[in-house]
Design a protein around this motif. Structure first.
Motif: not given
Length: 192
Positions: A28-35, A37-39, A45
């Motif tokens: 969960d923490r890794l997912m929140e950190d990923t979300m 961060q800036s795209s 891309r």
């Protein structure tokens, strides 16, 4: 290779397969950190898309070429060490041999050289198998029947023969004999 075997090979090749799975709170923490961060920028891309396309192209090509029948490694055909046959009956009445009959009746046919004649058994070193499983050597029990098999002559070491067999018995009546028997090589060429 079936789908289950393919999946198992992919799992074995995955470098992350040996990693310990993350605990749910770490995930969960890794997912929140990923979300958070800036795209990635539009240039990033494109690089990611090009890299993903390259990975798919290489993987797809490897799968395609690996699955084609002509590119798979084939186990070398190992000829059987020896095949045993018996001579046909000396009492048979014969009609002239026909290529169609030879093609229809023979389940084994070969060209070979006599390497030994002993105790009623003629041993051949096979040089070509026309039909049936490849073998290096064929032994034919000829006790009392060698004349019908060899066209009236006793087999001799070094003699070259063309032999056809059906159901474990060498065919006589002009379907087997010395390689120089008139018409026999042509008969084999037409039948096989």
């Amino acid at each position: 290779m079936n789908d289950s075997e393919l999946r198992e090979q992919l799992r074995a090749a995955d470098p992350a397969n040996e990693l310990t799975p993350l605990a749910p709170d770490q995930l969960d923490r890794l997912m929140e950190d990923t979300m958070a961060q800036s795209s990635p920028t539009s240039g990033s891309r494109w690089r990611i898309l090009v890299a993903a396309a390259a990975v798919l192209a290489v993987g797809g090509g490897a799968w395609l070429f690996g699955s084609l029948p002509g590119t798979q490694q084939q186990a070398p055909a190992t000829p059987a060490a020896a095949i045993r046959l018996t001579a046909g009956s000396a009492m048979a009445k014969c009609i002239p041999p026909q290529a169609a009959t030879l093609a229809a009746e023979a389940d084994y046919a070969f060209a070979g050289t006599v390497t030994a004649v002993s105790d009623g058994v003629v041993t051949f070193q096979v040089s070509k198998t026309y039909r049936g499983a490849p073998a290096e050597r064929v032994e034919i029990a000829v006790a009392g029947h060698s004349e019908s098999l060899m066209g009236g002559a006793s087999p001799t070491v070094g003699g070259q023969y063309l032999i056809a067999a059906t159901h474990g018995a060498a065919m006589g009546c002009g379907y087997s004999g010395t390689a120089d028997t008139p018409g026999l090589a042509e008969l084999f060429a037409q039948a096989f």
